[in-house]
Design a protein around this motif. Structure first.
Motif, short mmCIF file in Angstrom:
data_model
loop_
_atom_site.label_atom_id
_atom_site.label_comp_id
_atom_site.label_asym_id
_atom_site.label_seq_id
_atom_site.Cartn_x
_atom_site.Cartn_y
_atom_site.Cartn_z
N THR A 42 -8.29 2.72 -2.17
CA THR A 42 -7.59 1.43 -2.06
C THR A 42 -6.11 1.59 -2.42
OG1 THR A 42 -9.63 0.25 -2.62
CG2 THR A 42 -7.57 -0.97 -2.83
N GLU A 43 -5.84 2.32 -3.51
CA GLU A 43 -4.43 2.53 -3.90
C GLU A 43 -3.69 3.35 -2.87
OE1 GLU A 43 -4.67 4.29 -7.78
OE2 GLU A 43 -4.26 2.36 -8.75
N ALA A 44 -4.35 4.39 -2.32
CA ALA A 44 -3.68 5.22 -1.32
C ALA A 44 -3.36 4.42 -0.06
CB ALA A 44 -4.56 6.43 -0.98
N LEU A 45 -4.31 3.62 0.42
CA LEU A 45 -4.06 2.79 1.59
C LEU A 45 -2.98 1.75 1.33
CD1 LEU A 45 -7.66 2.22 3.01
CD2 LEU A 45 -5.76 3.38 4.15
N ALA A 46 -2.99 1.20 0.11
CA ALA A 46 -1.97 0.21 -0.22
C ALA A 46 -0.59 0.85 -0.19
CB ALA A 46 -2.26 -0.39 -1.59
N LEU A 71 -3.06 7.18 9.96
CA LEU A 71 -2.85 8.27 9.00
C LEU A 71 -4.05 8.41 8.05
CD1 LEU A 71 -0.98 10.42 7.82
CD2 LEU A 71 0.02 8.64 6.35
N TRP A 72 -4.62 7.26 7.68
CA TRP A 72 -5.80 7.31 6.78
C TRP A 72 -7.00 7.92 7.49
CZ3 TRP A 72 -10.27 4.05 7.18
CH2 TRP A 72 -11.20 4.23 6.13
N GLN A 127 -6.44 -5.06 -3.02
CA GLN A 127 -5.08 -4.71 -3.45
C GLN A 127 -4.10 -5.56 -2.62
OE1 GLN A 127 -4.29 -2.52 -5.87
NE2 GLN A 127 -2.11 -2.79 -5.69
N THR A 128 -3.18 -6.21 -3.26
CA THR A 128 -2.18 -7.05 -2.57
C THR A 128 -1.02 -6.17 -2.11
OG1 THR A 128 -2.78 -8.93 -3.96
CG2 THR A 128 -0.67 -9.06 -2.78
N ILE A 129 -0.62 -6.32 -0.85
CA ILE A 129 0.48 -5.54 -0.28
C ILE A 129 1.76 -6.36 -0.45
CG2 ILE A 129 1.34 -4.30 1.74
CD1 ILE A 129 -1.31 -3.28 0.60
N THR A 130 2.65 -5.84 -1.29
CA THR A 130 3.92 -6.53 -1.56
C THR A 130 5.07 -5.55 -1.38
OG1 THR A 130 3.75 -6.02 -3.90
CG2 THR A 130 2.83 -8.12 -3.18
N LEU A 131 6.21 -6.12 -1.02
CA LEU A 131 7.42 -5.31 -0.90
C LEU A 131 8.61 -6.22 -1.16
CD1 LEU A 131 8.70 -2.55 -0.16
CD2 LEU A 131 8.86 -3.38 2.20
N ASN A 132 9.43 -5.84 -2.12
CA ASN A 132 10.63 -6.58 -2.51
C ASN A 132 10.28 -8.04 -2.84
OD1 ASN A 132 12.26 -4.31 -2.02
ND2 ASN A 132 12.49 -4.85 0.15
N GLY A 133 9.19 -8.20 -3.55
CA GLY A 133 8.77 -9.52 -4.00
C GLY A 133 8.08 -10.37 -2.95
N LEU A 139 -5.38 -6.25 1.03
CA LEU A 139 -6.15 -5.11 1.49
C LEU A 139 -7.48 -5.10 0.74
CD1 LEU A 139 -6.39 -2.39 3.06
CD2 LEU A 139 -5.36 -1.28 1.06
N THR A 140 -8.57 -4.99 1.48
CA THR A 140 -9.92 -4.94 0.88
C THR A 140 -10.64 -3.68 1.37
OG1 THR A 140 -10.04 -7.37 0.88
CG2 THR A 140 -12.12 -6.14 0.61
N VAL A 141 -11.13 -2.91 0.44
CA VAL A 141 -11.87 -1.67 0.75
C VAL A 141 -13.29 -1.86 0.23
CG1 VAL A 141 -12.02 0.82 0.43
CG2 VAL A 141 -9.78 -0.29 0.61
#
Length: 453
Positions: A42-46, A71-72, A127-133, A139-141
């Motif tokens: 989950t962390e790698a995909l995030a 890629l995954w 895992q929540t996908i965030t970038l610059n706030g 993301l759910t695994v």
């Protein structure tokens, strides 16, 4: 062998407890490993999705559409894993599942049920996908629950196979080791049984283990002490019996020489007085008659005492004649109440004086007990002189119906046992059918230091 089986059962119980603890640890470790693996994926995909979003935000040309799981997929992820991305600004979701789990042995239903009851296989990680706030999505695994259960069963089965083999091997080795270590216990028990039978010359063999050797030495020392005490007791019994017979011999001699002669003199004087009184004083003839009767009765009593204290025929005629006289005397006193019979085989003349006297005393005591306690109609005394032993058997049809014999106030049986023990002989009692008692005595002819002379 009860101790051996007890120890072995305890070892098996402890081994099973250890096996259960190991199985629980393996299952818990399998559950934690599966969850950690899912979280790492989950962390790698995030991170990959965040990097893709960064490329798109930077205007990087040639960037793949978001989300891109290619890629995954190239990293050969775990089979049976499902990935799902849900965008934040819409309900649109993108999902991808890898292939099914590889073929594996069927999981038993009870294991599947127990594992799902204790653990939570197939637990989804988010895992929540965030970038610059800014949040772009979730993301759910989700791993495969069946795959996790199958993996747990495989691990447990390998552990159980190895553990069962190990426990069996350990139990066999422990059983053989303990059996070898406890084998001397059986020898010691058998040795104690031999000592209980009176064979005090028996000694336990040496043992390899120091503990058993100390026990054997203590038992052997105890047996030696008992043998020494028994020997001293037998010598003391011999001395007491010899002293008793010497006292009887002395009393018999005193009664015969002093008391008997005095009574004979009184009887002679009484006869002389009677002759004189017949001529000069007839009125005292009745008194002299009474005196003669009293002295006659006293002489008969003295002769009876002399016969019991020291039978003259034993010294003059031997054991056979003494026993015949003894039987005749009992028949005379009994009348028709009890019939006493005697059977002799072998040469009684070659018996030592001490042994002959002991046999006569034992015969006296047995016949006395029959007359006093048995209420028998027949009593048989059998004497057999062999090459190495002499056997005396006294049988009656009295009222003895059980063993051991009831205690009495007399010392007859005790005296018989003491005489037999002093001569290192054997004494046994056996009930007759339908009633009666048989006393069997066997004495070695080599023993010449026995009872009194």
């Amino acid at each position: 062998m009860n101790l051996l089986h007890h120890l072995l059962s305890r070892i098996v119980a402890v081994a099973l407890l250890c096996l259960l603890a190991s199985t629980a640890y393996v299952l818990d470790d399998n559950d934690r490993t599966a969850k950690q693996a899912t979280w790492r994926i989950t962390e790698a995909l995030a991170k990959q999705l965040s990097f893709q979003q960064l490329q798109i935000s930077s205007g990087f040309t040639g960037a793949s559409p978001f989300p891109d799981f290619s890629l995954w997929k190239q990293t050969r992820p775990i089979a049976g894993l499902c990935v799902k991305f849900t965008a934040a600004n819409s309900q649109q979701a993108h999902s991808l599942c890898t292939g099914e789990a590889l073929a594996s042995p069927a999981v038993p239903p009870y294991f599947n049920t127990l594992y799902r009851w204790f653990f939570t296989p197939g637990l989804a990680m988010t895992q929540t996908i965030t970038l610059n706030g800014r949040t772009y999505g979730l993301l759910t695994v989700t791993p495969s629950a069946d795959l996790e259960v199958t993996q747990a069963w495989e691990n447990s089965r390998r552990l159980l196979g190895l553990s069962v083999t190990t426990v069996f091997a350990v139990c066999v080795l422990v059983y053989l080791s303990i059996r070898r270590a406890l084998y001397p216990a059986q020898t010691i028990v058998q040795g104690l049984a031999v000592l209980e039978r009176g064979e005090l010359a028996y000694r336990l063999p040496p043992f390899a283990l120091a503990e058993w050797q100390r026990i054997a030495e203590a038992i052997n020392q105890l047996a030696a002490s008992q043998a020494q005490l028994l020997g001293e007791r037998q010598r003391l019994a011999v001395q007491l019996l010899n002293l008793q017979e010497e006292e009887r011999r002395y009393l018999a001699q005193e009664l015969h020489d002093e008391f008997g002669q005095c009574l004979a003199a009184i009887n002679a004087v009484t006869a002389s007085i009677a002759q004189t009184a017949a001529q000069h004083c007839p009125e005292i003839l009745a008194d002299t008659g009474h005196i003669s009767q009293i002295t006659g009765h006293m002489l008969n009593s003295v002769r009876s005492l002399l016969a019991r204290l020291r039978p003259a025929e034993l010294d003059e005629l031997g054991l056979a004649a003494s026993l015949q006289g003894l039987i005749a005397n009992w028949n005379a006193h009994s009348g028709t109440k009890t019939q006493y019979r005697l059977t002799i085989s072998g040469a009684c003349g070659r018996l030592p004086e001490a042994l002959a006297l002991t046999l006569f005393r034992i015969s006296q005591e047995c016949l006395t007990n029959i007359a006093k306690h048995a209420a028998a109609t027949t009593a048989d005394l059998t004497l057999a002189v062999g090459m190495d032993t002499v056997d005396l058997t006294v049988t009656d049809n009295g009222n003895s119906r059980h063993l051991p014999l009831p205690p009495t106030n007399g010392i007859g049986l005790l005296g018989i046992r003491e005489r037999v023990t002093a001569l290192q002989g054997q004494l046994s009692f056996r009930l007759n059918q339908p009633q009666g008692l048989q006393v069997a005595i066997s004495l070695p002819l080599q023993t010449t230091t026995g009872a009194a002379r």
